[in-house]
Design a protein around this motif. Structure first.
Motif, mmCIF file in Angstrom:
data_model
loop_
_atom_site.group_PDB
_atom_site.id
_atom_site.type_symbol
_atom_site.label_atom_id
_atom_site.label_comp_id
_atom_site.label_asym_id
_atom_site.label_seq_id
_atom_site.Cartn_x
_atom_site.Cartn_y
_atom_site.Cartn_z
ATOM 1 N N PRO A 238 6.132 -14.125 -8.422
ATOM 2 C CA PRO A 238 7.133 -13.343 -9.155
ATOM 3 C C PRO A 238 8.176 -12.727 -8.227
ATOM 4 O O PRO A 238 7.945 -12.593 -7.024
ATOM 5 C CB PRO A 238 6.288 -12.252 -9.823
ATOM 6 N N GLY A 239 9.324 -12.379 -8.792
ATOM 7 C CA GLY A 239 10.320 -11.640 -8.024
ATOM 8 C C GLY A 239 11.673 -12.291 -7.887
ATOM 9 O O GLY A 239 12.635 -11.638 -7.499
ATOM 10 N N LYS B 272 14.839 -9.342 -0.180
ATOM 11 C CA LYS B 272 14.903 -8.759 -1.526
ATOM 12 C C LYS B 272 13.815 -7.710 -1.770
ATOM 13 O O LYS B 272 13.481 -7.411 -2.910
ATOM 14 C CB LYS B 272 14.827 -9.859 -2.599
ATOM 15 N N GLY B 273 13.269 -7.168 -0.694
ATOM 16 C CA GLY B 273 12.239 -6.146 -0.840
ATOM 17 C C GLY B 273 10.916 -6.678 -1.339
ATOM 18 O O GLY B 273 10.008 -5.904 -1.647
ATOM 19 N N LEU B 274 10.771 -7.994 -1.398
ATOM 20 C CA LEU B 274 9.534 -8.613 -1.868
ATOM 21 C C LEU B 274 8.600 -8.867 -0.688
ATOM 22 O O LEU B 274 9.048 -9.241 0.398
ATOM 23 C CB LEU B 274 9.837 -9.935 -2.579
ATOM 24 N N THR C 296 13.545 -0.549 -1.226
ATOM 25 C CA THR C 296 12.731 -1.749 -1.474
ATOM 26 C C THR C 296 11.746 -1.546 -2.616
ATOM 27 O O THR C 296 10.892 -2.392 -2.858
ATOM 28 C CB THR C 296 11.949 -2.155 -0.204
ATOM 29 N N GLY C 297 11.876 -0.433 -3.320
ATOM 30 C CA GLY C 297 10.901 -0.083 -4.350
ATOM 31 C C GLY C 297 10.794 -1.075 -5.486
ATOM 32 O O GLY C 297 9.695 -1.360 -5.970
ATOM 33 N N LYS C 298 11.923 -1.621 -5.932
ATOM 34 C CA LYS C 298 11.859 -2.558 -7.055
ATOM 35 C C LYS C 298 11.150 -3.848 -6.649
ATOM 36 O O LYS C 298 10.343 -4.385 -7.401
ATOM 37 C CB LYS C 298 13.265 -2.833 -7.582
ATOM 38 N N GLY C 299 11.445 -4.336 -5.452
ATOM 39 C CA GLY C 299 10.759 -5.532 -4.971
ATOM 40 C C GLY C 299 9.290 -5.290 -4.702
ATOM 41 O O GLY C 299 8.460 -6.191 -4.837
ATOM 42 N N HIS C 300 8.958 -4.065 -4.316
ATOM 43 C CA HIS C 300 7.572 -3.703 -4.011
ATOM 44 C C HIS C 300 6.804 -3.219 -5.242
ATOM 45 O O HIS C 300 5.631 -2.851 -5.133
ATOM 46 C CB HIS C 300 7.537 -2.592 -2.956
ATOM 47 N N GLY C 301 7.457 -3.165 -6.388
ATOM 48 C CA GLY C 301 6.767 -2.723 -7.599
ATOM 49 C C GLY C 301 6.517 -1.234 -7.665
ATOM 50 O O GLY C 301 5.598 -0.783 -8.358
ATOM 51 N N SER D 296 0.825 -1.207 0.000
ATOM 52 C CA SER D 296 0.000 0.000 0.000
ATOM 53 C C SER D 296 0.859 1.256 0.000
ATOM 54 O O SER D 296 0.556 2.235 -0.688
ATOM 55 C CB SER D 296 -0.944 0.000 1.206
ATOM 56 N N SER D 297 1.960 1.238 0.739
ATOM 57 C CA SER D 297 2.816 2.428 0.816
ATOM 58 C C SER D 297 3.768 2.537 -0.367
ATOM 59 O O SER D 297 4.160 3.639 -0.757
ATOM 60 C CB SER D 297 3.628 2.415 2.116
ATOM 61 N N HIS D 298 4.141 1.391 -0.959
ATOM 62 C CA HIS D 298 5.145 1.395 -2.025
ATOM 63 C C HIS D 298 4.561 1.144 -3.418
ATOM 64 O O HIS D 298 5.253 1.326 -4.416
ATOM 65 C CB HIS D 298 6.218 0.345 -1.736
ATOM 66 N N THR D 299 3.309 0.703 -3.480
ATOM 67 C CA THR D 299 2.654 0.483 -4.773
ATOM 68 C C THR D 299 1.455 1.422 -4.920
ATOM 69 O O THR D 299 1.416 2.263 -5.818
ATOM 70 C CB THR D 299 2.185 -0.983 -4.915
ATOM 71 N N VAL D 300 0.489 1.285 -4.019
ATOM 72 C CA VAL D 300 -0.729 2.096 -4.101
ATOM 73 C C VAL D 300 -0.413 3.577 -3.934
ATOM 74 O O VAL D 300 -0.873 4.419 -4.719
ATOM 75 C CB VAL D 300 -1.752 1.634 -3.042
ATOM 76 N N GLY D 301 0.393 3.919 -2.916
ATOM 77 C CA GLY D 301 0.725 5.321 -2.664
ATOM 78 C C GLY D 301 1.409 5.997 -3.844
ATOM 79 O O GLY D 301 0.966 7.055 -4.309
#
Length: 436
Positions: free
Chosen positions: A213-214, A366-368, A52-57, A16-21
């Motif tokens: 995935p990831g 891995k930020g996933l 962690t942005g890449k792992g979090h999309g 929610s914080s790294h994808t939705v936000g």
């Protein structure tokens, strides 16, 4: 105050914080922007978003938002293909900068648009503060935060005072507030939508197999767990209820990890706890109807609001105690209310659940949002049920710790926690579990 329908929203995983936000932020940025006059856009992700942005999309979310997609309505099945198509857009540059600007939130992003003469056309800084909520530096106050609700409480003690003065339940207090914004039909329709979305998520989670995935090569397990339970192949009949509870939570969080549609409750990383506890109640207690939905969601929402207002629901600020811990506390409160607990017992259940999540770190490998996040939701759901059972057997005079005190404790614990343990993948299992 905020409406519970701002706390419970629908979006896509895994965070929610790294994808939705970030998707909301970049969509807001391009709204009203003359794209025909834009030569390029630069988006810089700072702090936890960078680490962690890449792992979090987060990069995917940024691109989708710039395209005008909304986390509630974007098709999860098409989002990946749309993202691949957008990667060819040479107008957009995404920078990952771990060092935070001075005084910035742990999840900060800057958006800058340049015109055809390469002059700055628009600039905005956003903060993704957890649960899909965003703030703009140029406009920090939100309309919802200034709305005058009839029962304007900010602490657990104030909430209990309203219940005592009006001789009613927590859900009834919150319902009065929601009626200031919506009518009964609208409220019930939105609650049914949330519940239906949760059920659909579990159905998808139990119908899929294969690898998430990831790159961690984590295999989906919910389908096998569900099939074993349906066929009666369980190791111990005494633990059957807990096995169903765990399966529900794992199904949701596997879907979340795969970028599927979930209800943010109160975050995506903790999205499996509340639906699993409500499913548990439906399977082992009684069917879920309109009144049950009101009781559960309105009660849970009140507890979530208290944590958000007096601490934070951001893993980048509080660690996982602010995500799984808060979700477990909310679920425990909602379940206690469904089981007939009074307002004091409801708050007691919320306190117990959080008390035993204090200090929980956010250390995704891995930020996933997979290890330890998926199983951690199952554990949070089990603690929620246990907390409700304990609270229903506790009398008010035997209570030693209040909900307000445990919220203050969580906040101070989060502030004292090293940043390496707060959604940066620089400590904990993220370091010592890298061989996974």
């Amino acid at each position: 105050m905020i409406s519970i329908f701002e706390l419970f929203t629908v979006g896509i995983g895994p965070s929610s914080s790294h994808t939705v936000g970030p998707m909301k932020a970049t969509k807001d940025f391009v709204t009203g922007l003359d794209l025909g006059n834009v030569r390029s856009i630069t988006v810089t992700l700072y702090g936890s978003l960078a680490l962690t942005g890449k792992g979090h999309g987060s990069d995917k979310a940024v691109m989708l938002g710039l395209k005008g997609e909304d986390p509630e309505t974007v098709d999860p099945e098409l989002a990946n293909q749309l993202h691949k198509d957008l990667l060819d857009d040479t107008k957009v540059t995404i920078d990952f900068t771990p060092k935070l600007p001075k005084g910035a939130h742990a999840n900060t992003l800057d958006c800058i648009a340049y015109d055809k003469l390469n002059k700055e056309l628009k600039r905005e800084r956003y903060f993704s503060i957890g649960g899909g909520f965003i703030l703009k530096q140029s406009q920090p106050a939100t309309k919802a935060s200034t709305f005058d609700f009839p029962n304007n409480f900010k602490t657990g003690d104030e909430l209990l005072s309203f219940c005592i003065d009006k001789d009613c339940s927590i859900s009834e207090i919150v319902l009065e507030n929601e009626k200031a914004l919506k009518n009964d039909t609208e409220i019930d329709s939105q609650l049914e939508f949330l519940w239906t979305t949760m059920k659909d998520c579990i159905k998808r989670g139990t119908s899929k197999e294969g690898e998430l995935p990831g790159g961690l090569k984590v295999q989906r397990r919910a389908q096998d767990l569900h099939n074993d339970l349906q066929s009666g192949k369980i190791a111990n009949k005494a633990t059957e209820a807990m096995e169903w509870l765990s399966m529900y939570a794992i199904a949701v969080n596997e879907e979340n990890a795969a970028g599927g549609r979930v209800v943010t409750a109160p975050t995506n990383g903790a999205a499996g706890i509340i639906p699993s506890v409500l499913h548990y109640f439906e399977k082992f207690e009684r069917p879920i109807g309109k009144q049950e939905l009101r009781t559960f969601f309105l009660t849970a929402g009140a507890i979530g609001y208290l944590f958000k207002t007096n601490a934070s629901i951001s893993g980048a600020e509080m660690g996982c105690q602010g995500e799984v811990g808060v979700a477990s506390s909310m679920a425990a409160a909602g379940l206690t209310a469904l089981l007939g607990g009074n307002p004091q017992q409801v708050e007691c259940a919320a306190e117990i659940a959080m008390e035993h999540h204090l200090g929980l770190t956010c250390d995704p490998i891995k930020g996933l949002v997979q290890i330890p996040c998926i199983e951690r939701n199952a554990m949070g759901a089990i603690k929620a049920v246990n907390a409700a059972q304990l609270a229903l057997k506790r009398t008010l005079e035997n209570r030693k710790i209040t909900l307000d005190r445990v919220i203050r404790t969580m906040k101070k614990t989060g502030e004292d926690m090293k940043s390496t343990y707060k959604e940066t993948s620089k400590g904990g299992l993220a370091v010592f579990g890298v061989e996974c």
